[in-house]
Motif scaffolding. Structure first.
Motif, mmCIF file in Angstrom:
data_model
loop_
_atom_site.group_PDB
_atom_site.id
_atom_site.type_symbol
_atom_site.label_atom_id
_atom_site.label_comp_id
_atom_site.label_asym_id
_atom_site.label_seq_id
_atom_site.Cartn_x
_atom_site.Cartn_y
_atom_site.Cartn_z
ATOM 1 N N ALA A 76 0.830 -1.210 0.000
ATOM 2 C CA ALA A 76 0.000 0.000 0.000
ATOM 3 C C ALA A 76 0.862 1.257 0.000
ATOM 4 O O ALA A 76 0.575 2.214 -0.739
ATOM 5 N N LEU A 77 1.925 1.262 0.782
ATOM 6 C CA LEU A 77 2.803 2.441 0.842
ATOM 7 C C LEU A 77 3.529 2.660 -0.491
ATOM 8 O O LEU A 77 3.646 3.797 -0.954
ATOM 9 N N VAL A 78 4.015 1.573 -1.081
ATOM 10 C CA VAL A 78 4.686 1.687 -2.386
ATOM 11 C C VAL A 78 3.716 2.247 -3.421
ATOM 12 O O VAL A 78 4.049 3.185 -4.159
ATOM 13 N N ASN A 79 2.518 1.693 -3.472
ATOM 14 C CA ASN A 79 1.535 2.175 -4.442
ATOM 15 C C ASN A 79 1.189 3.634 -4.212
ATOM 16 O O ASN A 79 1.031 4.403 -5.178
ATOM 17 N N ASP A 80 1.081 4.053 -2.959
ATOM 18 C CA ASP A 80 0.789 5.459 -2.645
ATOM 19 C C ASP A 80 1.906 6.384 -3.131
ATOM 20 O O ASP A 80 1.641 7.428 -3.725
ATOM 21 N N ILE A 81 3.159 5.994 -2.865
ATOM 22 C CA ILE A 81 4.311 6.816 -3.288
ATOM 23 C C ILE A 81 4.342 6.941 -4.805
ATOM 24 O O ILE A 81 4.500 8.040 -5.348
ATOM 25 N N LEU A 82 4.186 5.818 -5.504
ATOM 26 C CA LEU A 82 4.249 5.845 -6.965
ATOM 27 C C LEU A 82 3.112 6.659 -7.565
ATOM 28 O O LEU A 82 3.314 7.408 -8.524
ATOM 29 N N ALA A 83 1.917 6.547 -6.991
ATOM 30 C CA ALA A 83 0.773 7.311 -7.494
ATOM 31 C C ALA A 83 0.933 8.796 -7.191
ATOM 32 O O ALA A 83 0.677 9.648 -8.051
ATOM 33 N N ARG A 86 3.315 10.272 -9.596
ATOM 34 C CA ARG A 86 3.027 9.914 -10.987
ATOM 35 C C ARG A 86 4.225 9.249 -11.661
ATOM 36 O O ARG A 86 4.671 9.658 -12.747
ATOM 37 N N ALA A 87 4.732 8.241 -10.988
ATOM 38 C CA ALA A 87 5.921 7.540 -11.461
ATOM 39 C C ALA A 87 5.629 6.768 -12.737
ATOM 40 O O ALA A 87 4.640 6.041 -12.818
ATOM 41 N N ILE A 88 6.495 6.947 -13.711
ATOM 42 C CA ILE A 88 6.407 6.228 -14.984
ATOM 43 C C ILE A 88 7.779 5.594 -15.219
ATOM 44 O O ILE A 88 8.708 6.271 -15.661
ATOM 45 N N PRO A 89 7.912 4.314 -14.900
ATOM 46 C CA PRO A 89 9.215 3.655 -15.044
ATOM 47 C C PRO A 89 9.718 3.671 -16.482
ATOM 48 O O PRO A 89 8.955 3.417 -17.411
ATOM 49 N N TYR A 99 21.992 0.216 -18.161
ATOM 50 C CA TYR A 99 20.553 0.440 -18.099
ATOM 51 C C TYR A 99 19.981 0.094 -16.718
ATOM 52 O O TYR A 99 20.319 -0.941 -16.141
ATOM 53 N N HIS A 100 19.168 0.988 -16.244
ATOM 54 C CA HIS A 100 18.483 0.826 -14.967
ATOM 55 C C HIS A 100 17.191 1.633 -15.031
ATOM 56 O O HIS A 100 16.935 2.323 -16.012
ATOM 57 N N VAL A 101 16.381 1.534 -13.998
ATOM 58 C CA VAL A 101 15.059 2.145 -14.021
ATOM 59 C C VAL A 101 15.057 3.491 -13.304
ATOM 60 O O VAL A 101 15.550 3.600 -12.180
ATOM 61 N N HIS A 102 14.516 4.494 -13.974
ATOM 62 C CA HIS A 102 14.155 5.757 -13.346
ATOM 63 C C HIS A 102 12.650 5.895 -13.538
ATOM 64 O O HIS A 102 12.115 5.504 -14.568
ATOM 65 N N ALA A 103 11.968 6.452 -12.560
ATOM 66 C CA ALA A 103 10.521 6.547 -12.673
ATOM 67 C C ALA A 103 10.005 7.975 -12.561
ATOM 68 O O ALA A 103 8.810 8.210 -12.662
#
Length: 176
Positions: A76-83, A86-89, A99-103
């Motif tokens: 739930a906390l991860v989903n809240d932070i990403l939302a 507006r994280a877009i990996p 190569y690595h992920v930025h969101a």
């Protein structure tokens, strides 16, 4: 399980940031934040001012909650932070890092990048059901976080100081 470089780097950074709030506080000056930025090879915007320092310091309690939560709470906390951010990996490659992920964009505030990168790293721990790699220091007088990336999961202390203090205490107890 071996995690991707960016997952390990984000988790190490988050644990250090959370532990900086322990006594003594090791993140009180902009120069300390600048050292943290360089040590953890952050890229992108870094104003280095007191507002940025305050924003990063304010992350310590929420990140502690995330890193010490049970699996469902962490989701739930991860989903809240990403939302919230507006994280877009996206896969990126820059500098010496493959190569690595930025969101979030590189111009996002440092505190946002830390929060989102930590959330992205937690995705790997949650998906592999490996939250046991995060724990509280085994020293009774310390509340520091421990990130155990060892193969045999034997790390118990947040720092060498805590480990040495407990080893000396155990030695003295055996000598009595």
């Amino acid at each position: 399980m071996v995690f991707a470089h960016d997952t390990e780097a984000s988790l190490l950074s988050a644990v250090e940031l959370v532990n900086s709030a322990e006594d003594p506080d090791t993140l009180t000056e902009t120069a300390q934040l600048a050292e943290f930025f360089v040590r953890h090879v952050y890229t992108g915007a870094h104003t280095g001012d007191t507002a940025e320092l305050a924003a990063v310091r304010a992350l310590r309690a929420p990140l502690r909650r995330l890193l010490t939560s049970d699996r469902d709470t962490a989701v739930a906390l991860v989903n809240d932070i990403l939302a919230e951010h507006r994280a877009i990996p996206q896969l990126v490659c820059h500098g010496e890092v493959d190569y690595h992920v930025h969101a979030v964009p590189a111009d996002a505030p440092l505190s946002v990048r830390i929060a989102v990168e930590t959330a992205m790293a937690m995705i790997d721990l949650i998906r592999t059901d490996d939250l046991s790699r995060l724990s509280i220091c085994a020293d009774d007088n310390c509340d520091g976080l421990v990130l155990d990336l060892s193969r045999n999961r034997s790390r118990r202390y947040c720092s060498t100081a805590c480990g040495n203090r407990n080893a000396v205490a155990a030695y003295r107890a055996r000598q009595r």
